[in-house]
Scaffold this motif. Structure first.
Motif, short mmCIF file in Angstrom:
data_model
loop_
_atom_site.label_atom_id
_atom_site.label_comp_id
_atom_site.label_asym_id
_atom_site.label_seq_id
_atom_site.Cartn_x
_atom_site.Cartn_y
_atom_site.Cartn_z
N ASN A 300 0.71 -1.26 -0.07
CA ASN A 300 -0.34 -0.30 -0.03
C ASN A 300 1.05 0.92 0.18
N LYS A 301 2.14 1.04 -0.63
CA LYS A 301 3.41 2.57 0.26
C LYS A 301 3.07 3.33 -0.91
N LYS A 302 2.19 3.32 -2.29
CA LYS A 302 1.17 3.28 -3.28
C LYS A 302 0.40 5.13 -2.89
N ALA A 303 -0.47 4.54 -2.11
CA ALA A 303 -1.42 5.22 -0.98
C ALA A 303 -1.01 6.01 -0.13
N ILE A 304 0.05 5.21 0.41
CA ILE A 304 1.09 6.41 1.83
C ILE A 304 1.41 7.24 1.36
N GLU A 305 2.49 7.47 -0.08
CA GLU A 305 2.99 7.83 -0.44
C GLU A 305 2.53 9.34 -1.47
N GLN A 306 1.51 9.22 -2.43
CA GLN A 306 0.99 10.22 -3.12
C GLN A 306 -0.28 10.48 -3.04
N LEU A 307 -1.12 9.59 -1.79
CA LEU A 307 -2.39 10.83 -1.28
C LEU A 307 -1.84 10.50 0.21
N GLY A 308 -1.32 9.92 1.35
CA GLY A 308 -1.23 10.94 2.32
C GLY A 308 -1.63 9.89 2.80
N TRP A 309 -2.03 8.78 2.63
CA TRP A 309 -3.25 7.53 3.69
C TRP A 309 -2.54 7.20 4.91
N GLN A 310 -3.34 7.13 5.93
CA GLN A 310 -2.93 6.70 6.99
C GLN A 310 -4.07 5.71 8.00
N PRO A 311 -4.20 4.92 7.52
CA PRO A 311 -4.94 3.62 7.64
C PRO A 311 -4.23 3.26 9.11
N ARG A 312 -5.50 3.04 9.46
CA ARG A 312 -5.12 2.34 11.36
C ARG A 312 -5.43 0.72 11.17
N PRO A 313 -4.71 -0.12 12.23
CA PRO A 313 -4.28 -0.94 12.02
C PRO A 313 -6.22 -1.30 12.23
N VAL A 314 -6.24 -2.83 11.30
CA VAL A 314 -7.36 -3.09 11.04
C VAL A 314 -8.18 -4.17 11.94
N LYS A 315 -7.46 -3.95 12.75
CA LYS A 315 -7.79 -5.21 13.83
C LYS A 315 -8.86 -3.80 14.71
N GLN A 316 -8.86 -2.75 14.37
CA GLN A 316 -9.22 -1.73 15.41
C GLN A 316 -11.14 -2.30 14.46
N SER A 317 -10.80 -2.33 13.01
CA SER A 317 -12.09 -1.99 12.25
C SER A 317 -12.70 -3.80 12.78
N ILE A 318 -12.02 -4.41 12.89
CA ILE A 318 -12.72 -5.86 13.29
C ILE A 318 -13.63 -5.66 15.24
N GLU A 319 -13.49 -4.91 15.84
CA GLU A 319 -13.60 -4.75 16.83
C GLU A 319 -14.65 -3.78 16.63
N GLU A 320 -14.44 -3.04 15.78
CA GLU A 320 -15.51 -1.98 15.86
C GLU A 320 -17.02 -2.68 15.17
N ALA A 321 -16.59 -3.40 14.16
CA ALA A 321 -17.32 -4.49 13.62
C ALA A 321 -18.99 -4.98 14.31
N VAL A 322 -17.71 -6.13 15.42
CA VAL A 322 -17.99 -7.21 16.12
C VAL A 322 -19.09 -6.14 17.53
N ASP A 323 -18.43 -5.05 17.89
CA ASP A 323 -19.57 -3.90 18.68
C ASP A 323 -20.79 -3.59 17.81
N SER A 324 -20.97 -3.41 16.35
CA SER A 324 -21.49 -3.28 16.05
C SER A 324 -22.69 -4.92 15.35
N TYR A 325 -22.45 -5.63 15.52
CA TYR A 325 -23.38 -6.54 15.29
C TYR A 325 -23.50 -6.93 16.22
N LEU A 326 -22.72 -6.81 17.74
CA LEU A 326 -23.60 -7.73 18.30
C LEU A 326 -24.77 -6.63 19.17
N GLU A 327 -24.76 -5.24 18.46
CA GLU A 327 -26.53 -3.83 18.95
C GLU A 327 -27.01 -4.76 17.82
N GLN A 328 -26.87 -5.54 16.76
CA GLN A 328 -27.63 -5.26 15.70
C GLN A 328 -28.52 -6.75 17.09
#
Length: 328
Positions: A300-328
């Motif tokens: 993902n080097k190109k997106a980071i260097e050319q776009l300035g993209w700074q993604p969070r660790p995907v595990k954080q998004s997995i945790e957010e997904a789990v919270d959302s599924y359990l709330e549903q």
């Protein structure tokens, strides 16, 4: 300063598309969406946007939706890779994209951001794959994969040959909150969180948080180079690690062991055989199993260097997904 840029999101009722809408609004952009009259807009509840009714098969409705827009985010895609009849895949994924490009050209759109797929990234002979890796015919082993490749190629060819302002973002498996349908890979996380999955596959996949992916698409509109494609993925992680992350967040401990790869292929081969005999769709097939196992790490080097993209660790998004599924 008031932001005067108007962005149209096509496919706004989907998981990634709805997050693109939310992120655009959060950043102060004017947002219009184009959806079918029958689309479920639950994911967009409470948001302020302009709505246009249309269909990617109808160029007239596409032009009407794009009129006055600066940017177009094209996230309309038929993901039913298991279809016995692949005609609908070509209608939406290829012809729909062609129609959208023609409409965007007529409307003088300044940026056209295609949500593409990692299946359009080939396997390199050495090292980690980047945007220069073009898949071989053998690597495009399903009609679904071919439609995604052809759609991306059409947009990028139009950019190089005619100056069309097209940019492709090759997005990996997205995870996060408000996956309402849910997506096939999201549903696996949901079932793990509910304690219904005791096994995992000996496979790895590229993954990214859905909010981070939405931000990457917007950065591509702001800073991306016309005619280029960008890999939008945060990390290459194992199926076991994904499931364990979901279990820890949900507070369950059900995983026992890995499913032997040979057993997966045996089962999907049998299912696929019966599906062909009965001329019916099968969610699981030999090709779907092959797709799960035949993946490789991407840069993902190109997106980071050319776009300035700074993604969070995907595990954080997995945790957010789990919270959302359990709330549903």
């Amino acid at each position: 300063m008031i932001n005067t840029t108007t962005a149209l999101v096509i496919g706004a009722s989907g998981f990634l598309g709805s997050h693109v809408v939310k992120e655009l609004l959060r950043q102060g952009y004017n947002v219009r969406i184009m959806v079918r009259a029958s689309s479920d807009l639950t994911a967009l509840d409470g948001l302020s946007y302009e709505k246009a009714i249309g269909d990617v098969a109808d160029v007239t409705s596409l032009k009407a939706a794009m009129s006055g827009c600066d940017w177009v985010f094209y996230s309309a895609v038929d993901t039913r890779a298991w279809l016995f009849n692949s005609g609908p895949l070509y209608q939406t994924n290829v012809l729909g994209t062609i129609n959208a490009v023609n409409a965007a050209t007529a409307c003088n759109v300044k940026r056209f951001i295609l949500t593409s797929s990692l299946v359009t990234i080939g396997k390199p002979k050495h090292g980690i794959a980047d945007e220069n890796a073009i898949p071989s015919d053998e690597e495009l082993f399903t009609e679904y994969m071919r439609t995604r490749f052809l759609a991306e190629k059409y947009v990028l060819d139009a950019a190089k040959e005619h100056g069309f302002p097209g940019i492709a973002c090759c997005v990996s498996n997205t995870y996060g909150a408000d996956d309402l349908q849910p997506t096939p890979h999201g549903n696996l996380i949901k079932q793990v969180a509910l304690g219904r999955v005791p096994v995992y596959l000996k496979a790895k996949s590229e993954c990214v948080g859905v909010v981070d992916a939405a931000q990457a698409l917007i950065l591509a509109a702001e800073k991306g180079l016309i005619g280029e494609r960008y890999i939008v993925s945060e990390s290459y992680i194992s199926n076991k690690e994904l499931f364990k992350t979901a279990e820890r967040r949900a507070g369950v401990t059900r995983l026992l062991c890995a499913v032997p790869t040979s057993l997966v292929y045996l089962c999907t081969t049998v299912i696929g055989l019966f599906a062909r005999l009965l001329a019916r769709d099968a969610l699981l097939s030999n090709n779907s199993a092959r797709l799960m196992y035949q993946t490789w790490p991407l840069s993902n080097k190109k997106a980071i260097e050319q776009l300035g993209w700074q993604p969070r660790p995907v595990k954080q998004s997995i945790e957010e997904a789990v919270d959302s599924y359990l709330e549903q």
